[in-house]
Design an enzyme around this catalytic site. Sequence first.
Site, PDB file in Angstrom:
ATOM      1  N   LYS C  79      42.068   4.759   0.478  1.00 24.39           N
ATOM      2  CA  LYS C  79      40.676   4.127   0.016  1.00 24.39           C
ATOM      3  C   LYS C  79      39.908   3.663   0.986  1.00 24.39           C
ATOM      4  O   LYS C  79      40.330   3.142   2.101  1.00 24.39           O
ATOM      5  CB  LYS C  79      41.102   2.997  -1.125  1.00 24.39           C
ATOM      6  CG  LYS C  79      39.940   2.543  -2.057  1.00 24.39           C
ATOM      7  CD  LYS C  79      40.129   1.710  -2.953  1.00 24.39           C
ATOM      8  CE  LYS C  79      39.463   1.033  -3.900  1.00 24.39           C
ATOM      9  NZ  LYS C  79      39.897   0.038  -4.976  1.00 24.39           N
ATOM     10  N   SER C 155      38.031   0.856  -9.621  1.00 24.09           N
ATOM     11  CA  SER C 155      37.555   1.462  -8.531  1.00 24.09           C
ATOM     12  C   SER C 155      37.873   2.326  -7.434  1.00 24.09           C
ATOM     13  O   SER C 155      37.305   3.214  -6.832  1.00 24.09           O
ATOM     14  CB  SER C 155      36.964   0.272  -7.764  1.00 24.09           C
ATOM     15  OG  SER C 155      38.088  -0.355  -7.054  1.00 24.09           O
ATOM     16  N   SER C 179      41.947  -1.854 -10.844  1.00 23.15           N
ATOM     17  CA  SER C 179      41.445  -0.692 -10.125  1.00 23.15           C
ATOM     18  C   SER C 179      42.402   0.389  -9.442  1.00 23.15           C
ATOM     19  O   SER C 179      41.987   1.468  -9.134  1.00 23.15           O
ATOM     20  CB  SER C 179      40.788  -1.250  -8.895  1.00 23.15           C
ATOM     21  OG  SER C 179      39.227  -1.781  -9.429  1.00 23.15           O
TER      22      SER C 179
END
Lengths: 100, 491, 496
Positions: C79, C155, C179
Amino acid sequence: MALSKDEVLKVGALSRIRLTDDEVERFAGQLSSILDYVDKLNELDTSGVEPLAHALPLHNVLREDEPRPGLDPQKAVGGAPESAGGFFRVPRVIDDGSSA
Amino acid sequence: MSGAEPIPTIGMEVHLHLATHTKMFCACAVEYDAPPNSRVCPVCLGMPGVLPVMNRKAVELAIRMALALNGTIPDFAKWDRKHYYYPDLPKNYQISEYDQPLGVGGYLDVPLDGETFRVGITRVHLEEDAGKLMHPEDGACSVVDLNRTGTPLLEVVSEPDIHSAEQARAYGETLRQLAVYLAVGDCNMQLGQMRFEPNISLQIGTDEKGRPRFTPISEIKNLNSFRSVERAVAFEIARHRQEYEDDPDGYTLERLGKSTRGWLDDREETFLQRSKEEANDYRYFPEPDLVPVVPDRKWVDTIRAGLPELPEHRRRRFIKEYGLPQYDAGVLTADREVADFYEEYVRSAANTDAKTAANWMMQDVMRILNERKVAIAEIRIGPGDVAEVSDMVVTGTINRSTGSDVFAKMLESGKSAAEIVEEENLAQTSDESELKAVVDRVIAENPGPAEDFRGGKERALGRLIGQAMRATGGKANPKVVREILVRKLRG
Amino acid sequence: MATIDLTACRMRDALRARNLSAVEAAGACLEAIDRLNPGIRAFLSTDAQGARRRAEEIDKRLDAGEDVGLLAGVPVAVKDNMCTDDGQPTSCASRILENWRAPYNAHVVERLLEEGAVIVGKTNMDEFAMGSSTENSGFEATRNPWDLDRVPGGSSGGSAAAVSARMVPMALGSDTGGSIRQPAALCGVVGLKPTYGRVSRYGLVAFASSLDQIGPFGRTVEDAALLLQATAGHDPRDSTSVPEADQPVPDYLAALDEPVAPLRIGVPKEFFGEGLDAEVEKIVRDALAVYAGLGAELVNIDLPHSTDYAIATYYIVATSEASSNLARYDGVHYGHRSSDHADMIDMYMRSREEGFGDEVKRRIMLGTYALSAGYYDAYYKKALQVRRLIRQDFDRAFEKVDCIMGPTSPTAAFRQGEKTDDPLTMYLSDVYTASCNLAAIAGVSIPCGFTEAGLPVGLQILSGVFTEERLLRIARMYERETDWPSRAPPVCGEAP
Ligand SMILES: [Mg+2]
Ligand SMILES: [Zn+2]
């Protein structure tokens, strides 16, 4: 809890975020409805409840006082929007309000 | 109920750099005079993703200082974030201890003019220093150096127990002495390792209910010398008096609250920085990236056991134990290493008494330190060497002034006193027959002073002794010379 | 079987057996990214050259018989809020960090490299991890591989979509209020949020420090266990990372196939209340029935503070911490600086105005407000008190049950743009996941079926602190009874 436009502007200033008139309007509405939702918490009696800031039972996490090399000065200021002579450069600051 | 003499009421916040090798929350070396931004890492630059880790030494030094200030070490201390935007503060928050500091309460006894006054300590806490923001004279920019960012800072907050500018200065000086004594900080004032923020108010009698009334509190930021502390406080006291006289009803704490002022060293006056309305909203909250400090009993006891005898206690003991005058005791205990040296000297001397040793310390040893601007550990002779030379004077092997010369030569050559006296044939002469001949010659060559002494002028004797000493190259035993002179001139 | 259809563990086996080279593995992933990413937009940046170079090096070491680590040669995505000093951006999908290059590696990135992984790229996310749909990315929205008109969740939507579409066999995400788990559910993959303190946060760009935790995405429970194994453990640079002596890292793979028996599963009525989509409910209840069929006992429990109150608490705690953590983006030391400014303060205000997106601004302001003079007790302190009540609910529950199950998300993947105008509705996507972070416990989402429309549904399993080993075994019990991991989104079938 409704947030007035003035309050939004004040919070914007405290947050160092410039807001357009449009944004002030929009954020006032959105933040107010979020705060309304958050007001749910007042349904709960929390008298005598110790706030939980740290969920871990750790304490005294300490490091020995031994120096280690840091970043190369070029790398330290290399990512800065403006630098000169190894210094970070910023617009002229007049009031020396540093309060460490 | 005005009219009563206003009482200056002063508290002080003192920030000092701790004597650690590394920063508070990262392993960067504390060397802020290094080239700009050369003692930095992602952590102290506040880069995305970094996390702080506490420096054990800094925590221990803070506890040490709190203990020496007679404070309590709570079972639980925690870190908080204090937010304000400033370019020398890369995260735009400072990690500090807000409501649960490492040290609570205590006091400091401050000597001033032969007496002491006591200043209560509110709290002792740790935080990180900011970097340096500079304003080059050319151009429209300011520049930032972050070498100092993250240096461990100890903040000592006092109660408003200081009542004059002189006391404010003495408090600062005594606190510095204590920190240096404890090796908590070097407190080099030129390097900005110690900064003072006095807050000043005048108590101006009482209100109708008998409660004390005060002028508004003004806090003076960032004073970095004792002189500026004294002058700035004196300036503020006078300013408060004037403001109060001009407007006794308006110039009150209730109405105006607290303001922040700066000090202009060249103009010797303060100026308003921030009034109450503009006070910062620091938005303190518990630092989630750090865990609490829980100083358990064993840890605190170990730190306590490592405390040296504190300067004020030592000063009193020197007066009692060695029979020294106040002045001597103060001078000899001001520096921990000098005091250690003195005590070792007294212990190793066979014939020199404590007062004589104090004189040697002040007239010979410390004079050299001052002249050369060195610490006592940096000179090549130890307490035993000074004892050797002063013992030779006391037992009459050499006279006092030769003793000082020998001491100076010991410093230069590293030789022992005995070696120098032997090599240079400095041992004094006490031989009566040899000295009688010298005295006769001196009397013959100085008829004036001899006559004066016979006529009752005691002081003339000194000149005659001086002549005799010179005639023997300083080797004559002045006591014996004196006896012979008196005998001859009175006999 | 095509290389990209291998799970991480099978790819690892093939690499070790030298039936597959690291260069082939990386090449297959990079090819899939080239083919699929333009439609899905899971990656913000890829490093094909760096990945190939590294794969070659690993092949050499494997050929020489070296032990190259747990992940030797397996491609992985990270990420974009985890720092990499490889010259690739670490932008957090924010304009304010668009051109920033981290001068250091995150702890997890170091661990991946030590274990021989090949990092192929950095995945899209909601800006600074603030969001539940990856529509708040400052650059572009990621699409759900199962339906490109829908969101992947957030997210960590980029990581979830990348694994779901088989562009990489596994990826790292971060979970502050759901997330990892919520996008895992919406993309039909396994996503695990470890106990707070299990994985070092050093080098993870902070959103809410007391809640953030890095965790793995994989198509199978085994893959998630493998990636957790590689990244868990103490790091002296993170004061909140738990020491090895207190909590040694167990071998998550050793007994993964051993069922937990007896197994008592807590089913909180709060997780099946108003707002839960009927179809999702049915699929989740079917999954519970599978557990019952395996001999587990289902126990009704109460988590009275864990849904609405948890969301309210979460949005105060998280935004307060965020307002502080994001104060550093001011245009002074790195990141975006407005080119147009009158003075220092104006420079701050314009740089932040230009650099941050709406959701980030909203949260910074909400957090600033909650911490500001006069409101601290009413909001921040109150939230921390309720946070303790939430933790107590879980402590009590775990006295009676081994784990807690329910839906991960109240709905399957929603449409792009459906909730962007109403932040509060978006916040409610995390209604079942946020309490886990507030209580600092472990949680996982595993695929448990599909809606009529062909959208994946996730089963959330929560368990007590540092019980990941058992949690993974519990998840694996169900997984063995199904074949969800073998299903690929239709978009993958378009391979040449
Ligand atoms: Mg301070
Ligand atoms: Zn540093």
